[in-house]
Each structure stands twice: as structure tokens, then as C-alpha cells.
Write an enzyme that holds these catalytic residues in place. Structure first.
Site, PDB file in Angstrom:
ATOM      1  N   TYR A 122      13.676  43.907  47.148  1.00 23.51           N
ATOM      2  CA  TYR A 122      13.882  42.870  48.171  1.00 23.51           C
ATOM      3  C   TYR A 122      12.537  42.320  48.602  1.00 23.51           C
ATOM      4  O   TYR A 122      11.735  43.038  49.205  1.00 23.51           O
ATOM      5  CB  TYR A 122      14.644  43.441  49.371  1.00 23.51           C
TER       6      TYR A 122
ATOM      7  N   LYS B 168      18.064  49.687  29.678  1.00 23.99           N
ATOM      8  CA  LYS B 168      18.243  49.561  31.135  1.00 23.99           C
ATOM      9  C   LYS B 168      17.204  48.609  31.720  1.00 23.99           C
ATOM     10  O   LYS B 168      17.520  47.799  32.593  1.00 23.99           O
ATOM     11  CB  LYS B 168      18.054  50.936  31.804  1.00 23.99           C
TER      12      LYS B 168
ATOM     13  N   ALA C 189      10.719  36.641  29.997  1.00 23.29           N
ATOM     14  CA  ALA C 189       9.929  36.858  28.775  1.00 23.29           C
ATOM     15  C   ALA C 189      10.865  37.425  27.720  1.00 23.29           C
ATOM     16  O   ALA C 189      11.046  38.628  27.623  1.00 23.29           O
ATOM     17  CB  ALA C 189       8.779  37.823  29.067  1.00 23.29           C
TER      18      ALA C 189
ATOM     19  N   TYR D  37      15.828  47.285  22.097  1.00 24.90           N
ATOM     20  CA  TYR D  37      14.966  46.181  22.523  1.00 24.90           C
ATOM     21  C   TYR D  37      15.631  44.838  22.222  1.00 24.90           C
ATOM     22  O   TYR D  37      15.814  44.016  23.122  1.00 24.90           O
ATOM     23  CB  TYR D  37      13.626  46.303  21.795  1.00 24.90           C
TER      24      TYR D  37
ATOM     25  N   THR E  96       1.877  38.168  19.955  1.00 22.27           N
ATOM     26  CA  THR E  96       0.704  37.712  20.696  1.00 22.27           C
ATOM     27  C   THR E  96      -0.322  38.844  20.714  1.00 22.27           C
ATOM     28  O   THR E  96       0.045  40.016  20.731  1.00 22.27           O
ATOM     29  CB  THR E  96       1.112  37.312  22.123  1.00 22.27           C
TER      30      THR E  96
HETATM   31  N1  NAD Z   1       3.075  40.938  23.356  1.00 19.41           N
HETATM   32  C1  NAD Z   1       3.917  40.324  22.569  1.00 19.41           C
HETATM   33  O1  NAD Z   1       3.562  39.964  21.445  1.00 19.41           O
HETATM   34  C2  NAD Z   1       5.338  40.028  23.019  1.00 19.41           C
HETATM   35  C3  NAD Z   1       6.202  39.405  22.110  1.00 19.41           C
HETATM   36  C4  NAD Z   1       7.506  39.129  22.519  1.00 19.41           C
HETATM   37  C5  NAD Z   1       7.925  39.421  23.797  1.00 19.41           C
HETATM   38  N2  NAD Z   1       7.072  40.028  24.659  1.00 19.41           N
HETATM   39  C6  NAD Z   1       7.586  40.358  25.997  1.00 19.41           C
HETATM   40  O2  NAD Z   1       6.621  40.106  26.984  1.00 19.41           O
HETATM   41  C7  NAD Z   1       6.679  41.084  28.010  1.00 19.41           C
HETATM   42  C8  NAD Z   1       5.326  41.738  28.210  1.00 19.41           C
HETATM   43  O3  NAD Z   1       4.920  42.356  26.997  1.00 19.41           O
HETATM   44  P1  NAD Z   1       3.491  43.048  26.831  1.00 19.41           P
HETATM   45  O4  NAD Z   1       3.053  42.807  25.429  1.00 19.41           O
HETATM   46  O5  NAD Z   1       2.604  42.644  27.930  1.00 19.41           O
HETATM   47  O6  NAD Z   1       3.902  44.575  26.932  1.00 19.41           O
HETATM   48  P2  NAD Z   1       3.308  45.739  27.891  1.00 19.41           P
HETATM   49  O7  NAD Z   1       3.989  46.989  27.464  1.00 19.41           O
HETATM   50  O8  NAD Z   1       1.835  45.702  27.874  1.00 19.41           O
HETATM   51  O9  NAD Z   1       3.804  45.273  29.311  1.00 19.41           O
HETATM   52  C9  NAD Z   1       5.055  45.589  29.843  1.00 19.41           C
HETATM   53  C10 NAD Z   1       4.835  46.013  31.290  1.00 19.41           C
HETATM   54  O10 NAD Z   1       6.098  46.297  31.874  1.00 19.41           O
HETATM   55  C11 NAD Z   1       6.002  47.514  32.612  1.00 19.41           C
HETATM   56  N3  NAD Z   1       7.340  48.101  32.675  1.00 19.41           N
HETATM   57  C12 NAD Z   1       8.076  48.624  31.672  1.00 19.41           C
HETATM   58  N4  NAD Z   1       9.257  49.060  32.130  1.00 19.41           N
HETATM   59  C13 NAD Z   1       9.277  48.791  33.458  1.00 19.41           C
HETATM   60  C14 NAD Z   1      10.219  49.006  34.495  1.00 19.41           C
HETATM   61  N5  NAD Z   1      11.403  49.579  34.237  1.00 19.41           N
HETATM   62  N6  NAD Z   1       9.894  48.633  35.758  1.00 19.41           N
HETATM   63  C15 NAD Z   1       8.695  48.052  36.027  1.00 19.41           C
HETATM   64  N7  NAD Z   1       7.759  47.825  35.086  1.00 19.41           N
HETATM   65  C16 NAD Z   1       8.049  48.187  33.822  1.00 19.41           C
HETATM   66  C17 NAD Z   1       5.019  48.350  31.822  1.00 19.41           C
HETATM   67  O11 NAD Z   1       4.452  49.410  32.562  1.00 19.41           O
HETATM   68  C18 NAD Z   1       4.003  47.294  31.413  1.00 19.41           C
HETATM   69  O12 NAD Z   1       3.005  47.115  32.383  1.00 19.41           O
HETATM   70  C19 NAD Z   1       7.775  42.074  27.599  1.00 19.41           C
HETATM   71  O13 NAD Z   1       8.963  41.743  28.268  1.00 19.41           O
HETATM   72  C20 NAD Z   1       7.921  41.827  26.119  1.00 19.41           C
HETATM   73  O14 NAD Z   1       9.222  42.108  25.673  1.00 19.41           O
HETATM   74  C21 NAD Z   1       5.791  40.351  24.300  1.00 19.41           C
END
Ligand code: NAD
Length: 315
Positions: free
Chosen positions: A67, A94, A117, A148, A178
Site C-alpha cells: 500500500y 508466484k 517488464a 518463467y 539485454t
Molecule cells: N535482462 C534481460 O535481458 C531481460 C530480458 C527479458 C525480460 N527481463 C525482465 O526484466 C526484469 C528485470 O530483469 P533483470 O535482468 O534486471 O533481473 P534481476 O534478477 O537482476 O532483477 C530482478 C529483481 O527483482 C527482485 N525480485 C525477485 N523476486 C522478487 C519478489 N518476489 N519481490 C520483490 N523483488 C523481487 C530481485 O531481487 C532483483 O533485484 C524481470 O522482470 C525480467 O523478467 C529482463
């Protein structure tokens, strides 16, 4: 591009992409709330922002309701690499599904605009190449990547149902591979794997024969795409592909990294993991036409900055 002063929530803000997004939002004068449970993110990624009065960190798991009063939400919380999301697959689903429900509920309560994202993984192992947004994908619902892929697909469903049912302002980006500084050194993603192996002079592991292709987008380009999509007119809900269409084979990437580092590493091959896509390339016509966006950082320039980051980290 300038972005106005607003209260902006970034879930997953201590992760790779989230921390770069927080940097950019703070730099542009926004009041930023970063929510993270530190599952894969670290305080190191955002330590430099901690003293800033316009940056707040909240330790919270998005599978539980939250909230807050905010104007905009960027929902990034979710482990993104197979090594991390397969460690606790139930929690991964989840995080995507309950996390989306909780953040959409928050957006509805406070009338905030909300960005998801999403991922190119919603296309699964595609029969269409390159993938346009209307391609519905080829995902194995019971495979090891499903927690995923299907979690992200369900999150998209929720976003569009909230949009239809509650007229929420939504934005859905399908992100392709990325890379850049603050990637995890040991998450098995190909760019960080190769750089770390090459810097340490270890063998470079190629899965399959290395002829599978990937397209790599530098993080700064991607974050610019996020901001443009969020600022776009409300009709532009997405999904919009964001990524770099420049495609190379995994073997070419390994050879480029070895050459740039001047490493003595050699290439070794291992079997291809289950459901690993053979080709992955975004079609970014929509992002070009509707957001005026396309990547501008060439691969070697982005790799240089990423190598510098890992060199500093490893030393
Ligand atoms: N990096 C890429 O190439 C890429 C490609 C496609 C999609 N994405 C999406 O972008 C987003 C970020 O990816 P990223 O590469 O930075 O990954 P990352 O793992 O570095 O970042 C994910 C973040 O989410 C946090 N997290 C995970 N579960 C959580 C929860 N239940 N509650 C709160 N925080 C939580 C993690 O601690 C982390 O800081 C993700 O949703 C991912 O699916 C990334």
C-alpha cells in the site's frame, strides 16, 4: 528525452535493469521508491543512490500486497536468468502472477499508470523469425522454463484484463536479451558468462555448437525505450518488443569477447539445455514507428563498458 517529476515505484529496483532505471528516474528529477526482496538484486547496485532524498528503498516481496501512494509503477520484480528462476520455480510463478495481481491492484487503487517488464520468452521456441508482437508463441507449458515463460504470459493476461475491465493505463514491454554493467557474474547468461570466463582465463562454455543466435541490447538503450513507452499516449498499451535486432551467433559473441579481452581462453562445447531457443531476434518496427526508438549503442561499445565493470568487480 525529458520525463516529468513524479512518484515512481520500481519493483525489482535493486536488480540489473531496475537499478539502471532508478538511476535514470532519479537523474530526471523523479521521486523514486525502489521495492526489492534481494532475491537476485543487491544493495551494491543502488548504494550510490541511498543518500539521495528522492530515493527510498523498501525491502518487500511483491507476492504480498503493498500500500503506497504513487503516480507510476514499473513492475520489474522477477528473477530473469534460468539459473535463478529455476532455483525455486514455484516462487518464480508466484512472483510473476501474484506480483502482477498485487501491483495491478495497487495501480487500480491509486489510479497509477503501470508498466510490465515482460519478455521475449513469451514467444517460447519460435517458429517465426524475427518475432513480431502478434506472434502468439510456442511455449512448452510443462518444461523447466515454463515457470518463467508461462508466469510472464499470465502476467500479460492480467495486465490486459485490468485494462479491459478496469480501464487501467497499462504499458507492456517484451524485453529481449539485454546486457551491461551490474549483470550478475554467475547467473549463466551468455554475455556475463563469456566475459567472466575470459577475464579469468578459463575455458569458454558454448552450449550446442554455438550456431544458435541471439541479439543483445545495451542497458542504456533499453531504459530509454522503457521511458518512451511509459510516456507514450494511453492507446499504446503494447505489447511492444524492445531489443536490438542486430543478430549474432553465440560463437561469434564468444570470439569477440576473447579478442577484446585478449584472453587465452579456449572454446569448449556442452549439450544444449532443454527448450533453449535456437534463434532469437526482435522485430522492433512498432517501437521504431510509435516510440521513435531504436538501439544506438554498438555491440563492441557496450561490451567495452560491461567488460570494464566485470574487470573492476573481479579485481
Ligand atoms: N535482462 C534481460 O535481458 C531481460 C530480458 C527479458 C525480460 N527481463 C525482465 O526484466 C526484469 C528485470 O530483469 P533483470 O535482468 O534486471 O533481473 P534481476 O534478477 O537482476 O532483477 C530482478 C529483481 O527483482 C527482485 N525480485 C525477485 N523476486 C522478487 C519478489 N518476489 N519481490 C520483490 N523483488 C523481487 C530481485 O531481487 C532483483 O533485484 C524481470 O522482470 C525480467 O523478467 C529482463
Amino acid at each position: 528525452m525529458k520525463y516529468g517529476r513524479k512518484r515512481v515505484l520500481v519493483t525489482g529496483g535493486a536488480g540489473f535493469l531496475g537499478s539502471h532505471l532508478c538511476d535514470r528516474l532519479v537523474a530526471e528529477g523523479n521521486d523514486v521508491l525502489c521495492v526489492d526482496n534481494f532475491y537476485t538484486g543487491t544493495k551494491d547496485n543502488i548504494a550510490h543512490l541511498m543518500g539521495n532524498p528522492y530515493f527510498e528503498l523498501i525491502r518487500h516481496d511483491v507476492t504480498f500486497p503493498l500500500y503506497l501512494e504513487v503516480d507510476e509503477i514499473f513492475n520489474l520484480a522477477c528473477p530473469a536468468s534460468p539459473v535463478h528462476y529455476q532455483r525455486d520455480p514455484v516462487q518464480t510463478t508466484k512472483t510473476s502472477v501474484h506480483g502482477a495481481i498485487n501491483m495491478l491492484g495497487l495501480a487500480k487503487r491509486v489510479k497509477a499508470k503501470i508498466f510490465q517488464a515482460s519478455t521475449s520468452e513469451v514467444y517460447g521456441d519460435p517458429e517465426v523469425h524475427p518475432q513480431t508482437e502478434d506472434y502468439r508463441g510456442s511455449v512448452n507449458p510443462i518444461g523447466p522454463r515454463a515457470c518463467y515463460d508461462e508466469g510472464k504470459r499470465c502476467a500479460e493476461t492480467l495486465f490486459f484484463d485490468y485494462w479491459r475491465q478496469h480501464a487501467l493505463q497499462i504499458r507492456v514491454a517484451r524485453i529481449f536479451n539485454t546486457y551491461g554493467p551490474r549483470m550478475h557474474p554467475d547467473d549463466g547468461r551468455v554475455v556475463s558468462n563469456f566475459i567472466v570466463q575470459a577475464l579469468e582465463g578459463r575455458d569458454i562454455t558454448l552450449y550446442g555448437d554455438g550456431s544458435q543466435t541471439r541479439s543483445f541490447c545495451f542497458v542504456d538503450d533499453l531504459i530509454e525505450g522503457f521511458l518512451r513507452l511509459m510516456a507514450a499516449p494511453d492507446e499504446l498499451t503494447g505489447p511492444v518488443n524492445l531489443g536490438n535486432p542486430h543478430e549474432i551467433t553465440v560463437r561469434q559473441l564468444a570470439e569477440t569477447v576473447i579478442a577484446m579481452i585478449g584472453s587465452k581462453s579456449t572454446l569448449v562445447t556442452r549439450p544444449l539445455p532443454a527448450d533453449d531457443p535456437l534463434q532469437r531476434q526482435p522485430n522492433i518496427d512498432q517501437a521504431r514507428a510509435k516510440l521513435g526508438w531504436e538501439p544506438s549503442v554498438p555491440l563492441e561499445q557496450g561490451l567495452e563498458r560491461t567488460i570494464a565493470y566485470f574487470r573492476a568487480r573481479l579485481s
